[in-house]
Enzyme design. Structure first.
Site, PDB file in Angstrom:
ATOM      1  N   CYS A 107      12.339  -3.850   6.975  1.00 26.21           N
ATOM      2  CA  CYS A 107      13.718  -3.819   6.473  1.00 26.21           C
ATOM      3  C   CYS A 107      13.893  -4.890   5.405  1.00 26.21           C
ATOM      4  CB  CYS A 107      14.714  -4.020   7.612  1.00 26.21           C
ATOM      5  SG  CYS A 107      14.963  -2.554   8.639  1.00 26.21           S
ATOM      6  N   ASP A 151      -0.232  -1.868   1.356  1.00 29.61           N
ATOM      7  CA  ASP A 151      -0.451  -2.688   2.548  1.00 29.61           C
ATOM      8  C   ASP A 151      -0.992  -4.056   2.107  1.00 29.61           C
ATOM      9  OD1 ASP A 151      -0.977  -1.913   5.812  1.00 29.61           O
ATOM     10  OD2 ASP A 151      -1.871  -3.761   5.031  1.00 29.61           O
ATOM     11  N   HIS A 164      15.895   2.213   9.702  1.00 29.59           N
ATOM     12  CA  HIS A 164      15.073   1.543  10.708  1.00 29.59           C
ATOM     13  C   HIS A 164      14.972   2.404  11.962  1.00 29.59           C
ATOM     14  CE1 HIS A 164      13.187  -1.800  12.916  1.00 29.59           C
ATOM     15  NE2 HIS A 164      13.701  -1.133  13.938  1.00 29.59           N
ATOM     16  N   ASN A 187       0.584   4.818  13.940  1.00 30.18           N
ATOM     17  CA  ASN A 187       0.418   4.176  15.232  1.00 30.18           C
ATOM     18  C   ASN A 187       1.760   4.189  15.944  1.00 30.18           C
ATOM     19  OD1 ASN A 187      -2.318   3.437  14.795  1.00 30.18           O
ATOM     20  ND2 ASN A 187      -1.663   1.711  13.544  1.00 30.18           N
ATOM     21  N   HIS A 201       8.707  -0.963  12.909  1.00 31.48           N
ATOM     22  CA  HIS A 201       9.540  -0.128  12.016  1.00 31.48           C
ATOM     23  C   HIS A 201       8.605   1.012  11.619  1.00 31.48           C
ATOM     24  CE1 HIS A 201      12.530   0.118   8.412  1.00 31.48           C
ATOM     25  NE2 HIS A 201      11.705   1.153   8.310  1.00 31.48           N
ATOM     26  N   HIS A 221       6.232   3.775  10.360  1.00 33.80           N
ATOM     27  CA  HIS A 221       5.586   3.904   9.049  1.00 33.80           C
ATOM     28  C   HIS A 221       4.333   4.751   9.186  1.00 33.80           C
ATOM     29  CE1 HIS A 221       4.050   0.349  11.123  1.00 33.80           C
ATOM     30  NE2 HIS A 221       2.879   0.638  10.583  1.00 33.80           N
TER      31      HIS A 221
HETATM   32  P1  5GP Z   1       0.662  -1.026  12.171  1.00 33.19           P
HETATM   33  O1  5GP Z   1      -0.503  -1.720  12.814  1.00 33.19           O
HETATM   34  O2  5GP Z   1       1.995  -1.533  12.684  1.00 33.19           O
HETATM   35  O3  5GP Z   1       0.553   0.451  12.174  1.00 33.19           O
HETATM   36  O4  5GP Z   1       0.568  -1.417  10.632  1.00 33.19           O
HETATM   37  C1  5GP Z   1       1.280  -2.454  10.039  1.00 33.19           C
HETATM   38  C2  5GP Z   1       0.691  -2.667   8.677  1.00 33.19           C
HETATM   39  O5  5GP Z   1       1.602  -3.443   7.930  1.00 33.19           O
HETATM   40  C3  5GP Z   1      -0.646  -3.428   8.693  1.00 33.19           C
HETATM   41  O6  5GP Z   1      -1.653  -2.646   8.085  1.00 33.19           O
HETATM   42  C4  5GP Z   1      -0.328  -4.718   7.920  1.00 33.19           C
HETATM   43  O7  5GP Z   1      -1.410  -5.133   7.094  1.00 33.19           O
HETATM   44  C5  5GP Z   1       0.898  -4.339   7.116  1.00 33.19           C
HETATM   45  N1  5GP Z   1       1.788  -5.455   6.856  1.00 33.19           N
HETATM   46  C6  5GP Z   1       2.236  -6.383   7.759  1.00 33.19           C
HETATM   47  N2  5GP Z   1       3.053  -7.260   7.164  1.00 33.19           N
HETATM   48  C7  5GP Z   1       3.150  -6.881   5.863  1.00 33.19           C
HETATM   49  C8  5GP Z   1       3.874  -7.418   4.746  1.00 33.19           C
HETATM   50  O8  5GP Z   1       4.584  -8.417   4.836  1.00 33.19           O
HETATM   51  N3  5GP Z   1       3.736  -6.773   3.566  1.00 33.19           N
HETATM   52  C9  5GP Z   1       2.949  -5.653   3.431  1.00 33.19           C
HETATM   53  N4  5GP Z   1       2.874  -5.114   2.220  1.00 33.19           N
HETATM   54  N5  5GP Z   1       2.247  -5.127   4.462  1.00 33.19           N
HETATM   55  C10 5GP Z   1       2.367  -5.740   5.666  1.00 33.19           C
HETATM   56 ZN    ZN Z   2      13.201  -2.248  10.042  1.00 30.84          ZN
END
Ligand code: 5GP
Ligand code: ZN
Length: 108
Positions: free
Chosen positions: A6, A29, A45, A86, A97, A99
């Protein structure tokens, strides 16, 4: 609630955006696991897919409409890419959040 995605959507945390419309944003990412690794993120969200209801059909649909557009833009539409969501900590969801990861040209 302090949500990192967010905050990114609201411009409070910088990110490298590649797409934005009324329903979703797409940004790179921060820790790419492939040459192309972007996140397709609804502006609304929702903690995870588990929070989706039929009222969110347009949003979820838009995530899939945008995926091939971005894949084309980033040069992996023909070579192939993976879409990954995931759901929950047990599956490796770190950011609560919803994605979708778009991964192309994996390093392995
Ligand atoms: P999840 O494991 O929740 O499916 O994936 C979260 C993803 O968000 C991870 O691949 C991580 O590298 C990415 N991520 C986490 N924090 C940030 C951020 O502050 N900026 C960006 N661009 N990616 C983020
Ligand atoms: Zn959010």
């Amino acid at each position: 609630m302090d949500c990192i995605f967010c905050n990114i959507i609201q411009g409070k945390i910088p990110a490298q955006f590649v797409y934005k419309d009324e329903h979703v944003v797409v940004f790179h990412d921060i820790h790419p696991k492939a040459r192309v690794h972007v996140l397709i993120v609804p502006i609304k969200h929702l903690d995870s897919i588990n929070a989706v209801t039929s009222a969110d059909t347009n949003i979820v649909g838009k995530m899939f409409v945008v995926a091939p557009l971005i894949a084309g833009q980033l040069g992996v539409k023909e070579s192939g890419y993976k879409l990954l969501v995931n759901v929950g900590e047990g599956a490796g969801q770190v950011v609560p959040h919803m994605h979708m990861h778009l991964l192309g040209d994996r390093k392995e």
